[in-house]
Motif scaffolding. Sequence first.
Motif, PDB file in Angstrom:
ATOM      1  N   HIS A 233       3.032   9.805   5.826  1.00  0.00           N
ATOM      2  CA  HIS A 233       3.220   8.362   5.782  1.00  0.00           C
ATOM      3  C   HIS A 233       2.647   7.740   4.504  1.00  0.00           C
ATOM      4  O   HIS A 233       2.267   6.561   4.501  1.00  0.00           O
ATOM      5  CB  HIS A 233       2.574   7.714   7.009  1.00  0.00           C
ATOM      6  N   ALA A 234       2.610   8.492   3.419  1.00  0.00           N
ATOM      7  CA  ALA A 234       2.105   7.986   2.138  1.00  0.00           C
ATOM      8  C   ALA A 234       3.098   8.326   1.030  1.00  0.00           C
ATOM      9  O   ALA A 234       3.524   9.477   0.901  1.00  0.00           O
ATOM     10  CB  ALA A 234       0.739   8.595   1.826  1.00  0.00           C
TER      11      ALA A 234
ATOM     12  N   THR B 255      -1.965   9.120   6.103  1.00  0.00           N
ATOM     13  CA  THR B 255      -1.833   8.476   4.795  1.00  0.00           C
ATOM     14  C   THR B 255      -2.615   9.208   3.711  1.00  0.00           C
ATOM     15  O   THR B 255      -2.895   8.657   2.650  1.00  0.00           O
ATOM     16  CB  THR B 255      -2.300   7.014   4.867  1.00  0.00           C
ATOM     17  N   SER B 256      -2.961  10.453   3.969  1.00  0.00           N
ATOM     18  CA  SER B 256      -3.639  11.259   2.953  1.00  0.00           C
ATOM     19  C   SER B 256      -2.670  11.581   1.822  1.00  0.00           C
ATOM     20  O   SER B 256      -1.456  11.385   1.947  1.00  0.00           O
ATOM     21  CB  SER B 256      -4.167  12.550   3.572  1.00  0.00           C
TER      22      SER B 256
ATOM     23  N   ASP C 248       0.852  -1.194   0.000  1.00  0.00           N
ATOM     24  CA  ASP C 248       0.000   0.000   0.000  1.00  0.00           C
ATOM     25  C   ASP C 248       0.885   1.239   0.000  1.00  0.00           C
ATOM     26  O   ASP C 248       2.109   1.141  -0.161  1.00  0.00           O
ATOM     27  CB  ASP C 248      -0.965  -0.018   1.191  1.00  0.00           C
ATOM     28  N   ASP C 249       0.295   2.410   0.176  1.00  0.00           N
ATOM     29  CA  ASP C 249       1.077   3.641   0.067  1.00  0.00           C
ATOM     30  C   ASP C 249       2.032   3.861   1.239  1.00  0.00           C
ATOM     31  O   ASP C 249       2.909   4.732   1.177  1.00  0.00           O
ATOM     32  CB  ASP C 249       0.147   4.860  -0.071  1.00  0.00           C
ATOM     33  N   THR C 250       1.884   3.099   2.320  1.00  0.00           N
ATOM     34  CA  THR C 250       2.871   3.162   3.400  1.00  0.00           C
ATOM     35  C   THR C 250       3.986   2.139   3.181  1.00  0.00           C
ATOM     36  O   THR C 250       4.888   2.028   3.996  1.00  0.00           O
ATOM     37  CB  THR C 250       2.221   2.892   4.772  1.00  0.00           C
TER      38      THR C 250
ATOM     39  N   GLN D 111      10.738   6.147  -0.207  1.00  0.00           N
ATOM     40  CA  GLN D 111       9.869   5.154   0.418  1.00  0.00           C
ATOM     41  C   GLN D 111      10.415   4.728   1.778  1.00  0.00           C
ATOM     42  O   GLN D 111       9.655   4.538   2.740  1.00  0.00           O
ATOM     43  CB  GLN D 111       9.739   3.928  -0.480  1.00  0.00           C
TER      44      GLN D 111
ATOM     45  N   SER E 152       3.183   9.287  -1.961  1.00  0.00           N
ATOM     46  CA  SER E 152       2.409   9.909  -3.030  1.00  0.00           C
ATOM     47  C   SER E 152       3.256  10.212  -4.259  1.00  0.00           C
ATOM     48  O   SER E 152       2.771  10.162  -5.391  1.00  0.00           O
ATOM     49  CB  SER E 152       1.766  11.208  -2.529  1.00  0.00           C
TER      50      SER E 152
ATOM     51  N   ILE F  38       9.524   7.063   4.476  1.00  0.00           N
ATOM     52  CA  ILE F  38       8.115   6.909   4.851  1.00  0.00           C
ATOM     53  C   ILE F  38       7.916   5.662   5.705  1.00  0.00           C
ATOM     54  O   ILE F  38       7.221   5.691   6.723  1.00  0.00           O
ATOM     55  CB  ILE F  38       7.248   6.871   3.580  1.00  0.00           C
TER      56      ILE F  38
END
Length: 489
Positions: free
Chosen positions: A360-361, A354-355, A303-305, A335, A363, A338
Amino acid sequence: MKNVGPEAPADATYDVIVIGAGPIGQNVAARARAGGLSVAVVERELVGGECSYWACVPSKAMLRPVVAVAEARRLDGAREAVSGSVDAPGVFRRRDRYVSDWDDSGQAQALGDMGAHLVRGHGRVDGPRRVSVATPDETIVLLAAVHAVVVCTGSRAAVPDMPGIAEARVWTNRTATDTSSVPARLAIIGGGPVGVEMATAWQGLGSAVTLIAREARVLPQFEEFAGDLVGASLKDAGVDVRHNTTVTSMRRPSPSGPVTLLLDDHTEVEADEVLVAVGRVPLTGDIGLNTIGLTPGSWLDVDDTCRVRGVEGGWLYAAGDVNHRALLTHQGKYQARIVGNAIAAQAAGRALDTSLWGRHAASADIHALPQVVFSDPEVATVGLSAEQARRDGRKIRVVDVDMSSAVMGARLYADDYQGQARMVLDSATDRVLGMTFVGSGVTELLHSATVAVAGQVPVSRLWHAVPPFPTISEVWLRLLETLQAGEQE
């Protein structure tokens, strides 16, 4: 856990275990340590990984002298001072200096200095939150993680299954960057960044290079003009570029003899060595993924984290090449920051942000990915290409500038400067979605473009970012002027 030096004790428990001590693993360790967590880092080869010893660092150390000489030859008054060819032994000495003669003691010490423990050996996940390490002295060290295990094992060059390829003993990026002899003839299979960079380097070092590209142009994943300009420059430098061509088989009857490559058009290429640069595969085949229900040898879906999906308890993370989001060292380090921040926050009981563009994303992997090809001319790009933006269903405006004629700083940088720039704008918001620059010296423009894309800077504000004259960065003003002229038509 108190730091007891760079080497870890046997059979111990840590807050975080990192498998892989390349730049990505090191950055995970640094951020976790900054969050007050104990960390063990497992490494089976050299601390510093592929980037430090066989990829980014040695390749750029080899490329810079080649490109510097080529640039000098494009300047009146400077070309007269260039009386000979690039000195290959000197270039190899320079490369060896930058890879510390493949001695990782300095980077190993840096891990110890940050308070992380280094465990040398082959690390494998051994069930939930456990890692077993087969050490060089053939003992097994068992490690347990309180909060997380992070896989940072990276990738290796893909070698296709092809008749004769085993007997041909082909080069990969590793051989191409640690070899200290120049083959008279080098065939390179693959027209992507690695193939293009190595064609530039080895042609400059004295090899007669044949570049075999499957697509109609080199660098097919970039804007079309990037491949056109770089391909033309390679040909001007003497590289034999073959487009729309694939290799079907190889022959090397004698171990010390030449390699014959049979192409799909039924022609042949003879070379003394062959470099395969057709992509990467993940180094996950023997790291114990089967013990937690994942498929060995697969890319790790995150996932994005950068938390690996499908692992009960959410304790497994993967950063860098191994998660296939962006196979670039700088993006893997992003990454890693993060991941380290996310693990430290969760360990302290803090909620994750995580927005989009949250702490913590990851993006930028999707919206503001920067990439450089150190060819001659250079290619620097960030965000979406025009084609990618259209595929995403976006309504866009594309602004192109010929840097060769429009930018005085470019013309002063090199006589007969060849370059182009493109800005991709979101028509609804007038914000920059992507930028591509091609030309000498453009890599140093890329971070300003990355800030514009990541910062979602509107065009109206860019007018107030005044580029100094006479620099190549004046291309920003020319792009805005071209946009304005189009709006007034």
